[in-house]
Design a protein around this motif. Structure first.
Motif, PDB file in Angstrom:
ATOM      1  N   SER A   1      91.904  -5.726 -49.689  1.00  0.00           N
ATOM      2  CA  SER A   1      91.369  -6.735 -50.610  1.00  0.00           C
ATOM      3  C   SER A   1      91.678  -8.162 -50.172  1.00  0.00           C
ATOM      4  CB  SER A   1      91.942  -6.508 -52.016  1.00  0.00           C
ATOM      5  OG  SER A   1      93.349  -6.529 -52.013  1.00  0.00           O
ATOM      6  N   VAL A   2      92.395  -8.330 -49.069  1.00  0.00           N
ATOM      7  CA  VAL A   2      92.705  -9.658 -48.539  1.00  0.00           C
ATOM      8  C   VAL A   2      92.370  -9.671 -47.051  1.00  0.00           C
ATOM      9  CG1 VAL A   2      94.519 -11.357 -48.080  1.00  0.00           C
ATOM     10  CG2 VAL A   2      94.563 -10.036 -50.205  1.00  0.00           C
ATOM     11  N   ARG A   3      91.697 -10.725 -46.624  1.00  0.00           N
ATOM     12  CA  ARG A   3      91.375 -10.891 -45.203  1.00  0.00           C
ATOM     13  C   ARG A   3      92.581 -11.579 -44.549  1.00  0.00           C
ATOM     14  NH1 ARG A   3      87.086 -12.843 -46.367  1.00  0.00           N
ATOM     15  NH2 ARG A   3      85.771 -10.992 -46.295  1.00  0.00           N
ATOM     16  N   PHE A   4      93.459 -10.783 -43.920  1.00  0.00           N
ATOM     17  CA  PHE A   4      94.719 -11.309 -43.386  1.00  0.00           C
ATOM     18  C   PHE A   4      94.586 -11.765 -41.936  1.00  0.00           C
ATOM     19  CE2 PHE A   4      96.996  -8.745 -46.701  1.00  0.00           C
ATOM     20  CZ  PHE A   4      97.815  -9.761 -47.195  1.00  0.00           C
ATOM     21  N   GLY A   5      95.299 -12.851 -41.641  1.00  0.00           N
ATOM     22  CA  GLY A   5      95.571 -13.258 -40.274  1.00  0.00           C
ATOM     23  C   GLY A   5      97.048 -13.588 -40.194  1.00  0.00           C
ATOM     24  N   ALA A   6      97.605 -13.690 -38.985  1.00  0.00           N
ATOM     25  CA  ALA A   6      99.024 -14.024 -38.835  1.00  0.00           C
ATOM     26  C   ALA A   6      99.213 -14.864 -37.585  1.00  0.00           C
ATOM     27  CB  ALA A   6      99.881 -12.764 -38.772  1.00  0.00           C
ATOM     28  N   VAL A   7     100.122 -15.840 -37.689  1.00  0.00           N
ATOM     29  CA  VAL A   7     100.446 -16.728 -36.567  1.00  0.00           C
ATOM     30  C   VAL A   7     101.959 -16.919 -36.524  1.00  0.00           C
ATOM     31  CG1 VAL A   7     100.123 -19.012 -35.534  1.00  0.00           C
ATOM     32  CG2 VAL A   7      98.253 -17.971 -36.842  1.00  0.00           C
ATOM     33  N   LEU A   8     102.559 -16.685 -35.349  1.00  0.00           N
ATOM     34  CA  LEU A   8     103.958 -17.028 -35.127  1.00  0.00           C
ATOM     35  C   LEU A   8     104.007 -18.401 -34.469  1.00  0.00           C
ATOM     36  CD1 LEU A   8     105.258 -13.656 -33.607  1.00  0.00           C
ATOM     37  CD2 LEU A   8     104.921 -14.263 -36.020  1.00  0.00           C
ATOM     38  N   TYR A   9     104.935 -19.260 -34.923  1.00  0.00           N
ATOM     39  CA  TYR A   9     104.993 -20.596 -34.314  1.00  0.00           C
ATOM     40  C   TYR A   9     106.404 -20.969 -33.892  1.00  0.00           C
ATOM     41  CZ  TYR A   9     106.843 -23.047 -38.514  1.00  0.00           C
ATOM     42  OH  TYR A   9     107.619 -23.500 -39.551  1.00  0.00           O
ATOM     43  N   THR A  10     106.487 -21.676 -32.767  1.00  0.00           N
ATOM     44  CA  THR A  10     107.768 -22.102 -32.219  1.00  0.00           C
ATOM     45  C   THR A  10     107.511 -23.132 -31.131  1.00  0.00           C
ATOM     46  OG1 THR A  10     109.822 -21.311 -31.211  1.00  0.00           O
ATOM     47  CG2 THR A  10     107.790 -20.265 -30.477  1.00  0.00           C
ATOM     48  N   GLY A  11     108.606 -23.623 -30.513  1.00  0.00           N
ATOM     49  CA  GLY A  11     108.595 -24.359 -29.258  1.00  0.00           C
ATOM     50  C   GLY A  11     109.599 -23.657 -28.358  1.00  0.00           C
ATOM     51  N   ASP A  12     109.746 -24.112 -27.136  1.00  0.00           N
ATOM     52  CA  ASP A  12     110.720 -23.457 -26.255  1.00  0.00           C
ATOM     53  C   ASP A  12     111.354 -24.496 -25.341  1.00  0.00           C
ATOM     54  OD1 ASP A  12     112.260 -21.596 -25.029  1.00  0.00           O
ATOM     55  OD2 ASP A  12     110.637 -20.573 -23.978  1.00  0.00           O
ATOM     56  N   ASN A  13     112.034 -25.469 -25.961  1.00  0.00           N
ATOM     57  CA  ASN A  13     112.598 -26.568 -25.190  1.00  0.00           C
ATOM     58  C   ASN A  13     113.807 -26.163 -24.358  1.00  0.00           C
ATOM     59  OD1 ASN A  13     111.127 -29.218 -25.861  1.00  0.00           O
ATOM     60  ND2 ASN A  13     111.293 -28.175 -27.831  1.00  0.00           N
ATOM     61  N   ARG A  14     114.317 -24.944 -24.552  1.00  0.00           N
ATOM     62  CA  ARG A  14     115.462 -24.509 -23.746  1.00  0.00           C
ATOM     63  C   ARG A  14     115.135 -24.507 -22.261  1.00  0.00           C
ATOM     64  NH1 ARG A  14     116.432 -18.869 -26.660  1.00  0.00           N
ATOM     65  NH2 ARG A  14     114.208 -18.841 -26.180  1.00  0.00           N
ATOM     66  N   ALA A  15     113.861 -24.273 -21.925  1.00  0.00           N
ATOM     67  CA  ALA A  15     113.468 -24.165 -20.520  1.00  0.00           C
ATOM     68  C   ALA A  15     113.184 -25.519 -19.877  1.00  0.00           C
ATOM     69  CB  ALA A  15     112.232 -23.277 -20.400  1.00  0.00           C
ATOM     70  N   PHE A  16     113.210 -26.592 -20.676  1.00  0.00           N
ATOM     71  CA  PHE A  16     112.786 -27.885 -20.140  1.00  0.00           C
ATOM     72  C   PHE A  16     113.854 -28.961 -20.280  1.00  0.00           C
ATOM     73  CE2 PHE A  16     109.082 -25.505 -21.520  1.00  0.00           C
ATOM     74  CZ  PHE A  16     108.330 -25.492 -20.351  1.00  0.00           C
ATOM     75  N   GLY A  17     115.089 -28.556 -20.507  1.00  0.00           N
ATOM     76  CA  GLY A  17     116.168 -29.524 -20.607  1.00  0.00           C
ATOM     77  C   GLY A  17     115.919 -30.514 -21.732  1.00  0.00           C
ATOM     78  N   ASP A  18     115.958 -31.786 -21.412  1.00  0.00           N
ATOM     79  CA  ASP A  18     115.748 -32.822 -22.420  1.00  0.00           C
ATOM     80  C   ASP A  18     114.277 -33.152 -22.617  1.00  0.00           C
ATOM     81  OD1 ASP A  18     118.478 -33.062 -22.781  1.00  0.00           O
ATOM     82  OD2 ASP A  18     118.680 -34.587 -21.209  1.00  0.00           O
ATOM     83  N   ASP A  19     113.386 -32.540 -21.849  1.00  0.00           N
ATOM     84  CA  ASP A  19     111.960 -32.844 -21.946  1.00  0.00           C
ATOM     85  C   ASP A  19     111.291 -31.940 -22.976  1.00  0.00           C
ATOM     86  OD1 ASP A  19     112.136 -34.748 -19.905  1.00  0.00           O
ATOM     87  OD2 ASP A  19     111.919 -33.188 -18.371  1.00  0.00           O
ATOM     88  N   PRO A  20     110.330 -32.471 -23.726  1.00  0.00           N
ATOM     89  CA  PRO A  20     109.611 -31.636 -24.697  1.00  0.00           C
ATOM     90  C   PRO A  20     108.834 -30.514 -24.017  1.00  0.00           C
ATOM     91  CG  PRO A  20     109.259 -33.979 -25.128  1.00  0.00           C
ATOM     92  CD  PRO A  20     109.929 -33.878 -23.796  1.00  0.00           C
ATOM     93  N   ASP A  21     108.685 -29.409 -24.722  1.00  0.00           N
ATOM     94  CA  ASP A  21     107.902 -28.272 -24.244  1.00  0.00           C
ATOM     95  C   ASP A  21     106.441 -28.706 -24.089  1.00  0.00           C
ATOM     96  OD1 ASP A  21     106.515 -25.930 -23.882  1.00  0.00           O
ATOM     97  OD2 ASP A  21     107.327 -24.921 -25.651  1.00  0.00           O
TER      98      ASP A  21
END
Length: 426
Positions: free
Chosen positions: A168-188
């Motif tokens: 009875s519900v049209r479902f979608g799903a999204v996971l969200y994040t960043g991953d700045n661990r791999a880029f030091g002080d620089d944004p992902d």
């Protein structure tokens, strides 16, 4: 696997028939506004029929008028009917040979059957995948779980929220994040990192694909990922809302409500400044919720912990529902253990599944919007206060009437419209 039971009731909808005053042979057509004692509103400026008072309608030139005496269907002449707002319209129930289109009803003014069906909503679950989702969250079945595992089970279990309501519900799903661990002080450079339940997804071009019976895909998404890093809520909400707004309605004649359920365990940061979580990131998230609402998408907010200040949740909830940011009172949800998380998702998704928008099996003739007799459990509702017309095929309960309907699973809605005001009933 953890399981729980929840009860959701089907929507009981009454089917109603009405036969009003018989439509006789053509009569004289005299506008009430042309009489010696016209209604006071005749000729006044208006924006809608509600501005004109009983028996009048708002004409295309923006003034109140009437073609015929309201309540006297025969006064417009052969092949036409007078609506409750005093407007002459073609009789949609009369055939060209003068026969009866409804053999069981009155030969001159056949009965109209109005069927109401709940609108199927589209709900996108936007779930925070930040590192803090691995923090402890209590127990399920005697086993310690973290926030992420609790969300996995609550939404993705075989008898979880999505499985119970996927028809009875049209479902979608999204996971969200960043991953700045791999880029030091620089944004992902790929922030926000979004992953949807669409199997055809790619890391560079995640695409939403909400659908009915989507539990298996959402289950696979949840149980094949773990927490990563960062909480770029504003960036993720904006991108998700833009994709959702661009999706064509499943039924072009009856566009469905579109809703994002934002489930997060911390204050937002941003792709530009992953740390710290400051005022600018909160303002960005609020602006994203406002932008989604402008596109016709409501955002419902759930804090998966007590780590988020309530004033921040309130701001987001207000923005997501189109209310004033500082003075609104939109409902938001919090959960600090698995049981509270189950309860929160049941309240959110269960309420959405039982929509206050109801589709008609025909179209309401222009000028006849307020002529319906809509009742909740037999009690008459007031047009404009308790219910309104969304479009020619859809009515919506509003205010206290909507809340009462949602709060009582066994509630029944009935609707009656005068003969001639419903076009092409099925």
């Amino acid at each position: 696997m953890y399981s729980f039971q929840s009860r959701f009731y089907g929507i009981a909808v009454a089917f109603s028939t009405v036969a009003l005053l018989a439509c006789g042979d053509g009569g004289s057509r005299t506008s009430p506004c042309d009489t010696v004692s016209p209604p006071e509103s005749c000729g006044e400026m208006c924006q809608g029929n509600g501005d004109c008072g009983e028996g009048l309608y708002c004409a295309q030139d923006g003034t109140c008028t009437a073609d015929c005496p309201a309540g006297n269907p025969q006064s417009c002449g052969e092949g036409q009917l007078c609506t409750e707002t005093g407007q002459c319209i073609p009789d949609p129930n009369a055939d060209t040979d003068g026969g009866n289109t409804n053999p069981g009803g009155d030969a001159d003014c056949p009965s109209v059957v109005v069927n109401l069906e709940s609108v199927t909503p589209t709900v996108v679950l936007l779930i925070d995948q930040s590192g803090s989702m691995s923090d402890g969250f209590g127990q399920i079945g005697g086993n310690n779980v973290d926030r992420w595992e609790a969300a996995q089970v609550t939404l993705g279990a075989d008898d979880g929220i999505v499985a119970n309501l996927q028809a009875s519900v049209r479902f979608g799903a999204v996971l969200y994040t960043g991953d700045n661990r791999a880029f030091g002080d620089d944004p992902d450079p790929k922030c926000p990192r979004l992953k949807t339940a669409n199997p055809g997804d790619s890391d560079d071009a995640p695409m939403l694909e909400p659908r009915l019976n989507n539990h298996e895909r959402i289950q696979d998404l949840l149980f094949s990922h773990d927490p990563v890093d960062d909480t770029p809520t504003g960036d993720s909400l904006e991108k998700t809302a833009n994709q959702l707004a661009a999706l064509p309605p499943a039924d072009p004649d009856n566009p469905e409500p579109k809703i994002i359920v934002l489930a997060t365990d911390g204050e937002p940061d941003s792709c530009e400044i992953p740390d710290p979580q400051g005022a600018a990131a909160q303002a960005e998230a609020v602006a994203a919720a406002q932008g989604a609402y402008v596109q016709g998408i409501e955002t419902i907010v759930l804090g998966i912990s007590n780590d988020i200040p309530e004033n921040k949740l309130q701001e987001m909830a207000n923005a997501g529902s189109g209310q004033d940011i500082d003075n609104g009172n939109a409902k938001f949800y919090t959960a600090d253990d698995p049981d509270e998380l189950v309860s929160a998702f049941q309240s959110i998704i269960g309420g959405v599944a039982k929509s206050c928008q109801l589709n008609l099996d025909g179209s309401i003739a222009q000028g006849s919007e307020s002529s319906g007799d809509v009742r909740l459990d037999g009690n008459p509702l007031t047009y404009g206060t308790d219910w309104q017309v969304v479009d020619s095929n859809t009515i919506e309960l509003i205010g206290d009437a909507c809340q009462e309907y949602l709060d009582n699973p066994g509630s029944m809605i009935s609707a009656e419209f005068p003969c001639g005001t419903i076009i092409d009933p099925e």
